[in-house]
Design an enzyme around this catalytic site. Structure first.
Site: not given
Length: 476
Positions: A166, A287, A293, A300, A335
């Site tokens: 969890h 970024s 960043k 992702e 296909k």
């Protein structure tokens, strides 16, 4: 794969004798498939060579005609590989384009190759050949990812980590155990593709449109030459079966799900909140506005593409579900999904392998956070069980221990010896023997457990299995 741009139009059609004119522009535009099925050209040419030999064996081609036919097919194959022969705007599909190329080289002799076969059995054969080849390419790339994960597990084989359920701290595990938990699903993906390959290894060529041929052909000889186990036993099933497509797409969809789950964990591990791993510059992006960043784009994209693979499977199953036997033009839609699934996975898997193999793990942070969140509470309960307490009671005592610590902002191992009995008389300072991460790890020594010995066994077996997978991918 970049599709070739059509060149000059040509009049070749594989049908039309009973028609007074050609198809309407709208019908032609809707029907054309050569823009995507051209990638089947190498497989169609292989099957054509096998079919030519069967026609020769049936006495329908002379020795000299067979020699010329095989020479022309080899020449055409060379030109297809070089890109000097390409489909035109008028070529309806790959089969039409290649027959045009053969007629250009052989004249009327080229038309003899069509005897005893149909586009229905041709395309079913070509697609099986393509997918069996694709399965080996995928297994090779999966083996590389298995190797990347086992390599990372080897590097950090003794590092503990918070095991979670969890997304909450649950029990200590070795970080290598967590990494290898991603290798096992990949190994099952390989197993499924290998199992799929056995079922796909049957040749439809010889089934014709649906009823076979009255010509004295030898489907078994064709099957053997093309590397199949044999010929499909029912000609109607041979041309109408697309189980092999749906099953292949299931394999790619489930593989995509496994890659997505790996991607999700890497995304979490690389956050400031987790801080477990650092991404290599070569396998992350920045970024356009925030200079600090470092984004896990590969991970992702692994998550995002899983939906694409699942959609391909759903689309093909829906297309097939109400089709009458034998061949229907609906099957033209089988296909593009498999082509796209193969191409996307062959892009994604090497990127994931590179990302995983270059990850740097913050071992100090992992070691510091492993026991936090009362992750050793289960060890306390099991310590009580070993001393004769029923687990139901032991669970309650351990829960009370956790609540007592929470109320005081303490971790389990920070409790003073004098306080154990105040929590419950069955607790004593001897419980400290299980309030260590190393002790918790060592105690889980059953098969499948996270003890160092068991993880080392698991790692060794998975390294060997990855080598076996890579070897299988090179076999015809």
């Amino acid at each position: 794969m970049t599709e070739p741009a059509p060149t000059q139009p040509a009049p070749t059609r594989l049908w039309g004798g009973r028609f007074s004119g050609g198809p309407s522009q709208a019908l032609a535009a809707l029907s054309v498939s050569v823009q995507f099925d051209w990638r089947l050209a190498p497989y169609d040419l292989l099957a054509s060579k096998a079919h030519a030999r069967v026609l020769h064996g049936a006495g329908l081609l002379t020795d000299e005609e067979l020699e010329r036919m095989l020479g022309a097919l080899d020449s055409l194959a060379d030109d297809v590989r070089a890109g000097t022969f390409r489909p035109t705007l008028e070529d309806e599909d790959v089969h039409t384009a290649l027959e045009r190329g053969l007629l250009e080289r052989l004249g009327a002799l080229g038309g003899k190759l069509r005897a005893g076969r149909s586009r229905n059995d041709q395309v079913a054969t070509d697609l099986r050949l393509y997918l069996r080849d694709a399965a080996r390419q995928l297994v090779s790339r999966i083996a590389e990812l298995e190797t990347a994960l086992t390599g990372l597990a080897t590097t950090y084989s003794t590092v503990p980590a918070p095991g979670m359920t969890h997304l909450q701290h649950a029990q200590p595990v070795l970080f290598a155990h967590q990494l290898l938990a991603h290798v096992h699903p990949l190994a099952r993906d390989v197993d499924r593709l290998q199992d799929w390959d056995e079922r796909a290894a049957w040749s439809p060529l010889g089934a014709g449109a649906l009823a076979g041929s009255s010509l004295p052909l030898d489907p078994e000889a064709v099957a053997k030459e093309l590397g199949f186990a044999g010929a499909v036993r029912n000609s109607i099933d041979a041309v109408s079966d697309r189980d092999f497509v749906a099953e292949f797409l299931f394999c790619t969809a489930l593989l995509g799900v496994h890659l997505s789950r790996l991607g999700e964990e890497v995304c979490l591990w690389a956050t400031s909140e987790f801080g477990w791993v650092r991404l290599d510059d070569a396998f992350s992006t920045g970024s356009s506005i925030m200079p600090q960043k470092k984004n896990p784009d590969i991970a992702e994209l692994a998550r995002g593409k899983a939906g694409r693979f699942i959609g391909h499977l759903t689309g093909v199953l829906t297309m097939l579900k109400g089709l009458p036997l034998a061949y229907d033009r609906d099957m033209q839609e089988d296909k593009e999904p498999v082509f796209d699934a193969v191409e996307q996975l062959l892009l994604l898997l090497p990127a994931l392998s590179g990302m995983v193999s270059t990850l740097t793990v913050d071992t100090e942070r992992l070691e510091r956070t492993t026991p936090t969140g009362h992750a050793l509470a289960t060890d306390v309960a099991e310590w009580l069980v070993r001393r004769g307490t029923a687990f139901r009671d032991a669970h309650e005592i351990s829960g009370a221990f956790v609540a007592w610590c929470d109320a005081r902002g303490l971790e389990l191992w920070e409790v003073d010896d004098a306080d154990f009995a105040a929590i419950d008389p069955r607790l004593s300072p001897e419980v400290r023997e299980v309030l260590t991460v190393s002790g918790a790890l060592e105690s889980r020594s059953a098969v499948g457990g996270t003890s160092p010995g068991r993880v080392a066994e698991q790692l060794s077996a998975l390294v060997a299995l990855a080598h076996e997978h890579a070897a299988w991918a090179t076999r015809p």
